[in-house]
Design a protein around this motif. Structure first.
Motif, PDB file in Angstrom:
ATOM      1  N   ARG A  18       0.841  -1.185   0.000  1.00 19.25           N
ATOM      2  CA  ARG A  18       0.000   0.000   0.000  1.00 19.25           C
ATOM      3  C   ARG A  18       0.878   1.237   0.000  1.00 19.25           C
ATOM      4  NH1 ARG A  18      -4.186  -0.177   4.720  1.00 19.25           N
ATOM      5  NH2 ARG A  18      -4.761   1.738   3.692  1.00 19.25           N
ATOM      6  N   GLY A  19       0.249   2.383  -0.139  1.00 12.71           N
ATOM      7  CA  GLY A  19       0.987   3.637  -0.096  1.00 12.71           C
ATOM      8  C   GLY A  19       1.530   4.038  -1.447  1.00 12.71           C
ATOM      9  N   PRO A  20       2.426   5.007  -1.431  1.00 14.09           N
ATOM     10  CA  PRO A  20       2.954   5.565  -2.676  1.00 14.09           C
ATOM     11  C   PRO A  20       3.604   4.513  -3.567  1.00 14.09           C
ATOM     12  CG  PRO A  20       3.610   6.908  -0.816  1.00 14.09           C
ATOM     13  CD  PRO A  20       2.975   5.679  -0.256  1.00 14.09           C
ATOM     14  N   TRP A  21       3.434   4.698  -4.853  1.00 15.41           N
ATOM     15  CA  TRP A  21       4.009   3.783  -5.826  1.00 15.41           C
ATOM     16  C   TRP A  21       5.484   4.113  -6.054  1.00 15.41           C
ATOM     17  CZ3 TRP A  21       1.739   0.242  -9.602  1.00 15.41           C
ATOM     18  CH2 TRP A  21       0.446  -0.148  -9.262  1.00 15.41           C
ATOM     19  N   THR A  22       6.271   3.049  -6.230  1.00 14.88           N
ATOM     20  CA  THR A  22       7.683   3.245  -6.549  1.00 14.88           C
ATOM     21  C   THR A  22       7.845   3.298  -8.063  1.00 14.88           C
ATOM     22  OG1 THR A  22       8.160   0.885  -6.662  1.00 14.88           O
ATOM     23  CG2 THR A  22       8.338   1.942  -4.494  1.00 14.88           C
ATOM     24  N   LEU A  23       9.006   3.793  -8.489  1.00 13.03           N
ATOM     25  CA  LEU A  23       9.304   3.827  -9.926  1.00 13.03           C
ATOM     26  C   LEU A  23       9.264   2.430 -10.523  1.00 13.03           C
ATOM     27  CD1 LEU A  23      12.165   6.416 -10.529  1.00 13.03           C
ATOM     28  CD2 LEU A  23       9.885   6.363 -11.558  1.00 13.03           C
ATOM     29  N   GLU A  24       9.810   1.486  -9.755  1.00 14.62           N
ATOM     30  CA  GLU A  24       9.847   0.114 -10.247  1.00 14.62           C
ATOM     31  C   GLU A  24       8.433  -0.407 -10.498  1.00 14.62           C
ATOM     32  OE1 GLU A  24      11.580  -4.285  -8.907  1.00 14.62           O
ATOM     33  OE2 GLU A  24      11.473  -2.621  -7.490  1.00 14.62           O
ATOM     34  N   GLU A  25       7.539  -0.117  -9.583  1.00 18.00           N
ATOM     35  CA  GLU A  25       6.155  -0.552  -9.748  1.00 18.00           C
ATOM     36  C   GLU A  25       5.518   0.119 -10.963  1.00 18.00           C
ATOM     37  OE1 GLU A  25       4.289  -1.516  -5.411  1.00 18.00           O
ATOM     38  OE2 GLU A  25       4.928   0.551  -5.740  1.00 18.00           O
ATOM     39  N   PHE A  27       7.000   1.194 -13.643  1.00 19.47           N
ATOM     40  CA  PHE A  27       7.526   0.596 -14.877  1.00 19.47           C
ATOM     41  C   PHE A  27       6.905  -0.767 -15.126  1.00 19.47           C
ATOM     42  CE2 PHE A  27      11.362   3.462 -14.351  1.00 19.47           C
ATOM     43  CZ  PHE A  27      10.978   4.287 -15.399  1.00 19.47           C
ATOM     44  N   LYS A  28       6.747  -1.531 -14.076  1.00 22.76           N
ATOM     45  CA  LYS A  28       6.117  -2.843 -14.223  1.00 22.76           C
ATOM     46  C   LYS A  28       4.725  -2.707 -14.816  1.00 22.76           C
ATOM     47  CE  LYS A  28       8.207  -5.918 -10.743  1.00 22.76           C
ATOM     48  NZ  LYS A  28       7.959  -6.614  -9.453  1.00 22.76           N
ATOM     49  N   ALA A  34       1.536  -2.087 -21.715  1.00 23.93           N
ATOM     50  CA  ALA A  34       2.015  -1.890 -23.090  1.00 23.93           C
ATOM     51  C   ALA A  34       2.014  -3.203 -23.856  1.00 23.93           C
ATOM     52  CB  ALA A  34       3.417  -1.292 -23.061  1.00 23.93           C
ATOM     53  N   THR A  35       2.308  -4.281 -23.154  1.00 22.03           N
ATOM     54  CA  THR A  35       2.379  -5.591 -23.805  1.00 22.03           C
ATOM     55  C   THR A  35       1.014  -6.242 -23.934  1.00 22.03           C
ATOM     56  OG1 THR A  35       4.544  -5.862 -22.804  1.00 22.03           O
ATOM     57  CG2 THR A  35       3.533  -7.827 -23.761  1.00 22.03           C
ATOM     58  N   ALA A  48       1.335  -9.022 -13.505  1.00 25.10           N
ATOM     59  CA  ALA A  48       2.426  -8.071 -13.693  1.00 25.10           C
ATOM     60  C   ALA A  48       3.447  -8.170 -12.570  1.00 25.10           C
ATOM     61  CB  ALA A  48       1.856  -6.655 -13.781  1.00 25.10           C
ATOM     62  N   GLY A  49       3.139  -9.002 -11.583  1.00 27.52           N
ATOM     63  CA  GLY A  49       4.056  -9.147 -10.466  1.00 27.52           C
ATOM     64  C   GLY A  49       3.993  -7.988  -9.494  1.00 27.52           C
ATOM     65  N   LEU A  50       2.870  -7.317  -9.510  1.00 23.79           N
ATOM     66  CA  LEU A  50       2.706  -6.175  -8.614  1.00 23.79           C
ATOM     67  C   LEU A  50       1.989  -6.613  -7.346  1.00 23.79           C
ATOM     68  CD1 LEU A  50       1.614  -3.652 -11.348  1.00 23.79           C
ATOM     69  CD2 LEU A  50       3.586  -3.323  -9.846  1.00 23.79           C
ATOM     70  N   LYS A  51       2.542  -6.242  -6.224  1.00 25.35           N
ATOM     71  CA  LYS A  51       1.910  -6.598  -4.952  1.00 25.35           C
ATOM     72  C   LYS A  51       0.876  -5.523  -4.604  1.00 25.35           C
ATOM     73  CE  LYS A  51       6.210  -8.752  -3.494  1.00 25.35           C
ATOM     74  NZ  LYS A  51       7.334  -8.728  -2.540  1.00 25.35           N
TER      75      LYS A  51
END
Length: 286
Positions: A18-25, A27-28, A34-35, A48-51
DNA sequence: AAACAGAGCAACCGCAAGGGG
DNA sequence: ACCCCTTGCGGTTGCTCTGTT
């Protein structure tokens, strides 16, 4: 399951973030969409492998990552449109957002809450009260029109006139259309967020503080108070006509008088002006 | 320089609607 | 008809930044 319904359960047991998204997230999410495109958000989040929850992914994408999201200052045209559409639809943020390409309902909602409600609070009146709505209709919206007109007049590169907007039979619809088409053009050629739809620069400080100044040096109050037309748009139209007839003096006054800025900074003075206006509204409605 | 207050905004929450099984 | 899941919407929260004291 992937976005089309296939299984990808290896990700299912992850603990949710939870909370603010990271750059890595970010991009994921961007990569995955996009795909694979947008799809069922819960499945998308897992695949997408996002928690994250699907809701969170959807919100992040729609409000922030989408390529057509328009960021930056709300322009004068957008402010006017928001006021107009809100007067028609109320807190229907998503509906309002549909008429402001690139703006999200969340952004418009935030704008309303932080800017508009702030001024209602300053005036010590409810944002839903008739008095406050009348202030918007007869004072702020005409003032916005006047400033937009001034911007358009200053622009030599784009002849699309806002006057067209307010002289149409369906003024609100036309406002939306003109503004929308302008944004379409802009979005197709540039990502700059600091110029308005007419290619002119808009002051970063473009909120209602400006209108306190307008009330101090124009005859808007008399016009508005004596205007019996209950229809916001009709009244705005009539008022804008009146305003343009008398606006030149104010423009030069505003632009050439440094002391005016000092006056503008004085909330008390302009609150008093607005209170006078509100009082007139009360008397008129009695 | 530090503490505080207010503004702005990203993100979350709860609810309702809609669709599929 | 009912249940479950997903999506979308509006309201709210809380973090961060900035200005003020």
């Amino acid at each position: 399951m992937d976005v089309k319904g296939r299984d990808c359960s290896e990700e299912d047991q992850m603990e949710l973030r939870r909370g603010p998204w990271t750059l890595e997230e970010d991009f994921k999410l961007i990569d995955f969409i996009a795909t694979h495109g947008e799809g069922r958000w819960n499945s998308l989040a897992r695949c997408a492998g996002l928690k994250r929850t699907g809701k969170s992914c959807r919100l992040r994408w729609l409000n922030y990552l989408r390529p057509d999201v328009r960021r930056g200052n709300i322009t004068l045209q957008e402010q006017l449109l928001i006021l107009q559409l809100h007067s028609r639809w109320g807190n229907r943020w998503s509906k309002i957002a549909q008429h402001l390409p690139g703006r999200t309902d969340n952004e418009i909602k935030n704008y309303w809450r932080t800017r508009v409600q702030k001024h209602a609070k300053r005036l010590k009146c409810d944002v839903n009260s008739k008095q406050f709505k009348d202030t918007m209709r007869y004072l702020w919206m005409p003032r916005l029109l006047e400033r937009i007109q001034a911007s358009a007049a200053a622009s030599t590169t784009n002849s699309t006139s806002v006057v067209q907007t307010v002289s149409s039979d369906d003024r609100l619809g036309a406002a939306a259309q003109v503004t929308s088409s302008s944004y379409t053009l802009e979005n197709s050629s540039t990502t700059a967020a600091s110029s308005d739809s007419f290619g002119t620069q808009v002051s970063p400080v473009s909120d209602f503080t400006d209108y306190y100044s307008s009330s101090s040096s124009s005859n808007n109050n008399n016009i508005s108070v004596n205007n019996p037309n209950p229809n916001c748009l009709e009244a705005t139209q009539e008022l804008s006509g009146n305003y343009y007839n008398h606006g030149t003096d104010f423009q030069s006054l505003e632009q050439n008088n440094p002391w005016l800025d000092t006056m503008v900074a004085s909330n008390n003075l302009f609150n008093a002006e607005d209170f006078y206006f509100l009082q007139q509204q009360v008397n008129f409605n009695m």
